[in-house]
Scaffold this active site. Structure first.
Site: not given
Lengths: 622, 622
Positions: B124, B186, B188, B317, B344, B365, B426
């Site tokens: 949608g 189509n 349109l 991390r 990273s 992404e 960043q």
């Protein structure tokens, strides 16, 4: 404003090669001084930078505001050392400033921002430079007839971003021959090889299919770069992409074309500088721009705003479209961009009256926002509209636009569950959170047509990103057309000395709050009602007064509970102000399809729900 | 699990043409009953739907969970009446249910959602079906060897979305011959003609350039559709796009190929049904799937988690990457996807150990999140990672994933100003607001390595979207590796009976809050410190207890003031709970480049700033 032709002799090829080495050396030095940065990504494009600066760019560094100036956008923003080395070679910054790279207070940030007057927009989130360049080029060709050229230097990794292909599509379809994309194909991304490495034809095939001219070259060959940029300047009817095979870290054997050296200073900068031929101090006289006058249509500031009669029912999206059309007559600088839903957002009303200032961006919301930023760079006042839900598609572009210090008006229609049957995919229930969290943003949410019309005008001169949230369905007109709605204000729709609770709504929920107050009044509970049409900045004083007077707040919003109206209200009580008791009504559930009234009821944000919450809160001891 | 071959005779071409008319009639009827919807967009693809259902789809509607089932994704989700008409023809829903379209409580929403067991994902928001289909196809080909085929029906308007080109690129590069895109051209769009109208070759050129096979057909010619879908099934090594020229509103002269009939019921449905040949009740026996067993590697649940010693300095991390690698050994269903920044985010640690379950999505992404949703559809546990700032690029995909009821783990690194010199492009400073505002989401923000490792494991079985925010720089390990960190919990890092103020942080700011408490203690001010690692859901009881005990909160977050930690804290005091005095410290300014410590100081979220705010708040009378 005539620019004198340069008296200095142009640099010959040998000097240009030397200049390229200087750009490399300066990139290496800047990163070494900073202890961070992206020298290898700069070194691959040194010949491109040198040739562009010395032979093709037309730019007056002393007068960056000249309308004839070319635009150079470093889409691969991490190669900022190259850009700053170019600025130094052009005499715009000193060597001392170059070496302030990435330090506290320096204009030479890790990724370029418009704190430098020669930088149009912030880059560093990849895949944004080219879509913005499309906007700048559109402004020079479609909105005005200006002689400038837009040059965008892209990296190869960022060509995986869909936004880049939205840009290739738009530029190809619009025939933007004043736009050149230079692709620095250095084969290595951050983590390792790119998908296509040095398969230049893989890129060329794709880009040509989108209607561009392409030129494939050795990006370290001065002659080849020069010829390609000349071809780009002289090609008519289509934009040109120069696809340059380059080496990351070019010129320093220890790092050249080697993985593992992305985004870090060279391991041995002194030796690298020696290998690159040592320090140089070449200066480039950049050719000035062609003479040009800004050309915007003259508006008639007396054109009257539409006004709506109290008691009528009008959708705020309709008022937006009608007011915007008038604003376009009042001001010649207003440009409207829409994502192929202008019949729904009502931006189409503007298109009918001012077709020459309406840019159809089709269903490509990243390109929509990027083009808006781009026409803003060129001195226009952009209004970008689509369904509010689909603005989430452009979140990163909006985020970067704040770093670009862009002035940008954004209008999102079809907010909330009140749209009804179309279901959750079309309902913006996160847009207030997204828009409020943008740095320096303004967030407006009108509940009636006169208010919407006034806010459409007020937002035009607001700095930063200003967001207007409109409603699909009709809402009753409750304010006279003469009323003012200053940004940062609110309306006390109902209040009295005996108020026991304050109901706070905006947009569709304001009307439900009023209805709830009427229900409560019949029960003998006096409720104050605040129309918080300015969600950010919020009217802290009125809210604090209401807290002091009533001690109890019910907020009601057609939005998820996080980041919207309730949070905006509570911001007024930061810094140690005593807080009221609060009940927050919001959309906690996942909606399906239903009528607007059924949706508001199911979400618990209709008049009955508000009255029930207020009743309970009034009974809660403080 | 062997499926019996169908005993019923296949429909012949004339019957298929009749079935196509039935699909049109049912689309017209559903929209007429609802008073809204998109019949004309459904009618253009009726032959495509009929031929696909009767001759090419392999699907057991009684057992949608079978691993060999094909996947059909209606990317042009507004054509839901067509989909529901197909479901009726397949015997999956009754005619009565068809006519509940778009009504309160119906599974047949305006745009399809997985409330229907045969719908994999909500659509949608345009341009999402194909990228998700790429993930489903990748799972069938790269992660396992399953016989299913993924069919995606796209509209032409949505081909302007860059996300679609991310998908063409990924599928072409991966050679996904188990994926077919059917493009319903189509001509349109919503507002008017599309950019390329019926220029099928404009699409074919572009798609071929991305490495696909293309077939251009008349989409209303049963034979042509049949042959094209057969070609798609038998083409090896590359995906196929069937590019079908169709008429919007096909079969009803009043609306066929006419602008102005998008998204509304036909003006005269009864006449239209007559024109379409009246009601029919054809049933299609859809061929069952090939026999297939799910095949996931077997893990060893005893593989020990990494542990870190108190006092060491480790980036969260890094702990994420190390714990994820162990989780991959423990569980064979874990799949990691990254946006070409695995070095990273530290997802690369997983890639080294489990390369067969690592999907490199490059710098795209939207495709990264879409592919994650897609492999989730196929029964895997996806972890999608990139810089937190760049997750904003996929906001609309995350939003739609909540409507898809997708279970999805998302990890964003490099959060906040604490990243230092790279600058604001960043820095994620809006990610908590974005992630909190998603329906049913979980938001986690660890401050030390042992906590991060435990949360990486805990999030695996969490329903909905679970977000983990990690930090670039090293932070001290403050928790023993044996401690537990339940989702929805918090840690009282410091508390005592005389506490006068509560300092609340998470991630990098938790350590600053601890340091501030030490400063305050030296001045005789007792401060409680709460580690709010579970930002959503939040530990309301601990916060309320702290409010009762101290009456004063200082929240401190490496995030913009809107939508983050402070707002999460205040949510605990909705529904009439007495609120503490609160000072919120957050990033109010636009950062530049500087060291991490300089950044925290400049933003006013370091220990000194926290201590100063606490001092002031303690002196404020309640």
């Amino acid at each position: 404003m005539t620019r004198p032709a340069t008296k200095e002799p142009a640099l010959d090829d040998a000097q240009l090669a030397d200049l390229a080495q200087q750009l490399r050396v300066d990139a290496v030095r800047a990163a070494a001084a900073a202890g961070s940065g992206h020298p290898t990504s700069s070194m691959s494009a040194a010949e491109i930078g040198a040739v562009l600066l010395a032979r093709h760019l037309r730019y007056d560094f002393d007068h960056p505001e000249l309308p004839g100036n070319d635009h150079f956008i470093l889409s691969k923003g991490h190669a900022s050392p190259l850009l700053y080395a170019m600025f130094k070679a052009a005499g715009a910054i000193t060597d001392d400033e170059l070496l302030t790279f990435r330090t506290l207070g320096s204009r030479l940030e890790g990724h370029p921002t418009p704190r430098l007057p020669w930088v149009d927009v912030a880059t560093g989130s990849l895949g944004q430079g080219l879509p913005i360049g499309v906007g700048v080029a559109l402004a020079g060709k479609r909105l005005a007839d200006l002689p400038y050229r837009t040059w965008v230097l892209c990296g190869d990794s960022e060509l995986a971003e869909g936004s880049v292909w939205e840009a290739f599509e738009a530029a190809g379809a619009e025939g933007l021959d004043n736009l050149t994309a230079i692709l620095d194909i250095n084969r290595l991304g951050q983590r390792g090889p790119t998908r296509h490495q040095w398969d230049l034809d893989a890129y060329a095939r794709r880009i040509r299919a989108f209607g561009w001219n392409t030129v494939e070259i050795d990006g370290h060959d001065i002659d080849a770069v020069d010829e390609a940029l000349a071809t780009a300047r002289t090609t008519r009817g289509v934009p040109t992409a120069v696809i340059a095979r380059t080496h990351k870290g070019r010129g320093v054997a220890e790092v050249e074309d080697k993985n593992g050296f992305h985004g870090k200073p060279l391991p041995h900068p002194d030796e690298a500088i020696r290998e690159l031929g040592g320090l140089r101090d070449l200066h480039v006289h950049v050719r000035g721009p062609a003479e040009a006058e800004p050309s915007q249509p003259v508006g008639d500031p007396r054109t009257p705003l539409p006004h709506y009669d109290i008691g009528d029912s009008v959708a705020t999206r309709t008022a937006f479209g009608e007011a915007l059309t008038v604003l376009g007559s009042r001001r010649g600088d207003v440009v409207v961009l829409d994502g192929e839903v202008g019949d729904s957002t009502k931006a189409q009303l503007f298109a009918k009256e001012h077709p020459e200032r309406y840019l159809e961006c089709y269903i490509a919301e990243q390109q929509l926002v990027a083009a808006s930023v781009g026409v803003g760079v060129a001195g226009w006042k952009p209004y970008a509209s689509t369904f509010a839900a689909f603005l989430t598609r452009a979140h990163d572009f909006l985020r970067m636009a704040t770093i670009s210090r862009a002035d940008l008006n954004v209008v999102g229609s079809h907010a909330g569950v009140s749209i009804g049957e179309d279901g959750p995919s079309q309902m913006a229930l996160e847009d207030l959170a997204m828009m409020r969290s943008l740095h320096g943003s303004t967030v407006l949410y009108p509940c009636d047509a006169n208010q919407a019309a006034k806010l459409v005008v007020a937002m035009a001169d607001r700095p930063g990103i200003t967001y207007l949230r409109t409603t699909r369905g009709d809402t009753p007109v409750i304010y006279a057309s003469g009323e003012d709605f200053p940004i940062g204000g609110s309306k006390l729709v109902r209040s009295g000395p005996e108020d026991q609770v304050t109901l706070i709504g905006a947009g569709v929920t304001l009307h439900r709050a009023v209805a709830a107050a009427e229900i409560l009044a019949r029960e003998g509970v006096a409720a104050r009602v605040i129309d918080l049409y300015s969600v950010k900045p919020v009217d802290a004083q009125t809210l604090r007064d209401a807290a002091e007077a009533t001690g109890r707040f019910v907020t009601v919003e057609d939005h998820h509970p996080e980041g919207g109206l309730a949070d905006a209200v509570l911001e007024s009580f930061g810094n140690g102000h005593p807080m009221p008791l609060l009940t927050r009504l919001a959309v906690h559930t996942m909606p399906g399809s239903a009528t607007p009234d059924e949706q508001l009821h199911a979400a618990g944000i209709d008049a009955d729900a508000i009255a029930a919450a207020a009743r309970k809160l009034v009974a809660t001891p403080r």
